[in-house]
Design an enzyme around this catalytic site. Sequence first.
Site, short mmCIF file in Angstrom:
data_model
loop_
_atom_site.label_atom_id
_atom_site.label_comp_id
_atom_site.label_asym_id
_atom_site.label_seq_id
_atom_site.Cartn_x
_atom_site.Cartn_y
_atom_site.Cartn_z
N ASP A 46 14.27 17.12 -24.82
CA ASP A 46 13.74 15.96 -24.51
C ASP A 46 13.49 15.19 -25.78
O ASP A 46 13.45 15.41 -26.93
CB ASP A 46 12.45 15.98 -23.58
C1 BGC Z 1 11.69 12.18 -20.32
C2 BGC Z 1 13.07 12.87 -19.88
C3 BGC Z 1 14.05 11.73 -19.82
C4 BGC Z 1 14.12 11.33 -21.62
C5 BGC Z 1 15.36 10.40 -21.67
C6 BGC Z 1 11.94 11.51 -21.59
O1 BGC Z 1 10.73 10.88 -22.08
O2 BGC Z 1 10.68 13.07 -20.46
O3 BGC Z 1 12.91 12.96 -18.42
O4 BGC Z 1 15.30 12.25 -19.45
O5 BGC Z 1 12.76 10.65 -21.78
O6 BGC Z 1 15.14 9.03 -21.14
#
Ligand code: BGC
Length: 742
Positions: free
Chosen positions: A289
Amino acid sequence: MKKYKTIFIFTTIILAMLFTRCQQPTVKSSDTDQKVDSLLALMTTEEKIGQMTLFTSDWDVTGPTMRLGYKEDIKNGKVGAIFNAFGVKYLRELQQLAVENTRLNIPLLFGYDVIHGYKTIFPLPIAQACSWDLGMIEKSDRIAAIEASAEGLHWTFAPMIDIARDPRWGRICEGSGEDTYLGSLIGAARVKGFQGDDLKDNSTLVACAKHYAAYGAAQAGRDYNTVDISDRTLREIYLPPFKATVDAGVGTFMTAFNEVDGVPATGNKYLLRDILKGEWGFAGFVVTDYTSIMEMELHGIVANEKEAGELALNAGVDMDMQSAIYSDYTLKSLEEGKVTMAEIDDAVRRVLKIKYELGLFDDPYKYCDEERERTLVMHQDHLDFAHEFAAKSMVLLKNENNTLPLSKNTKNIAVIGPLADSKVDMLGSWSAAGDYAKCVTLLEGVKQKLPSAKVLHAKGCEVLGSDKSGFAEALSVARRSDAVILAIGETRDLSGEANSRSNINIPGVQEELVAELLKLGKPVVVVLMNGRPLDLTWLNEQAPAILETWFLGTKAGDALADVIFGDYNPSGKLTVSFPRNVGQIPLFYNHKNTGRPITDVKWTSKYLDVPNTPLFPFGYGLSYTSFEYSGLSLSKNSITKNETFTVSVDVKNTGKFAGEEVVQLYIRDLVGSVTRPVLELKGFEKISLDPGQTKTVQFEISENDLKFLDINMDYLAEAGEFEVFVGTNSQETQSAKFSIVE
Ligand code: BGC
């Protein structure tokens, strides 16, 4: 024939590379793994690390932009994938930078958070789950993939399949709710929807199961917080949806931000190498993430960024999202022997394999088709489906004296509330490229449904704050109307990532507005819009009709008008329990019995001030008609482990409307080598019934449905007595007993 064409194109690319770059590649065979190995053999360590690196694009008012430094990185082969960029023109430009400038011409992978629709926005995932309609869920992701791929994207950071038992957690809206069985089916359906039958088809997106793992178990519902659960709970409650996506062929996984048992998920070898890549044999790649490798320093498990990268790579993370730690430190870590070339090669192989499977080596621009972009995005068929799906996602919580549906002959209607005409809120959280200007609000939907009625509107108040100056206008509008439709709840940014709440009440002065309006004695329909279960105890005592609508997406208003005026009979059922107050949390239907289950006796497991039960239980939802369950019967009352038996029940529509009912089947293992939940969902069927019509619904039960992790953590069914429950929700059921004999 197609196979030979692929070999030919691939061979041509490799030969072209040979002549232009003076390399020495050999194409071993047509098999993807061998192609990957051939390419890998040509790559420098720096190029390999590039494939393990994912960077975001930036944004300005006109859309995504790319920092100059990133563009240089792409040209230098330091990036394998980009996210937050979309649109054919722009993505073609970026792809060109990679394909035409890098030594090995390896195409980029373009990712984006396509969570519940791309430009045509569907209901929030939690709302979709309430439809209990796996076909529609899959179709919505198929459409999302068609639209997103038409705008050049290859990869979605979805499905989000975190089981969530805590409504304080803002991300409860992104998943399917509290149940593992339903969540697993939904996870698999979503993968099928996004990935279609063949990733090579340019209408598909590679899916990404996230957030691995147990993100939804954050302590106290505070986002990113510590997770501390037993291995049993991890494996029984939180992991099965992830396993289901692996079985459905999901291409990628995303690690979670949280720690699990003292080790951040992004550096967690047990989760990644042992379970995911080992036990489950996952062959795709694992991305982190956002900056979660970097965050391991703050978790306090490594002393610096370099060590964070080593921990992640050793644990099995293949791609670094946004930390730039793999690109900054992996070479040095390799020199020092802290990571191995085998680990790097394994990561790169996995990334390249997905690129091959998408067909990007055959044609890096295959997703850059202006014609598809022009004709498919927000296609009328997609909008029609969004409308239908929104209607199916609502849950009728209360309908005293048949307040709903309102008559279409109503002459004067008041549409009141801070969310009654808010286009942007209809999108809910994570709305991809959704354009709020295209959303239909409740007010617009009502006006369109009843063109000859007088529809008056007043906001009354905001969602947040204590300002009641709008009450007078709202009351005046209501006084001049025959019925009041009142849209209250949360704004869309009160749920979603980093939007946890310690209180799950209806915010601001909205309940006071309800109280004032109810005093007028008119029929009042409360339309809730929100991203989490709310404390509705007061509202439920006061308001005659309550419709839970979550956030319904682009066609919200059209679907709302259908339900409110009886063109669609609501059929949604909650997939998450609604507590009576915040103090009951965590509250979920599949809890254990305890040694002192609640009775009138003082010394039992209960509160002094509130019952143990939720206000609205898992599986609950009303209809404009009524259903009667009778004649529960089992084809056998005892089975051996290899046998199956059938549970039958008759369901009759005893009301005046045609309607749909989600018939639910639960089981309880009465005695186990470890204690078992009082109920576990094991089957459901959504049926349609005309007034007076009866259908017999049958469920087949086999040993598989009765398995669990026994005292030795072996997954099996134990001989003994069970109870089966069938009903309209997890609390109103009929039951019978059966047993497994050795
Ligand atoms: C979130 C994810 C997301 C990623 C990319 C993160 O802050 O937890 O769910 O896919 O950002 O945007």
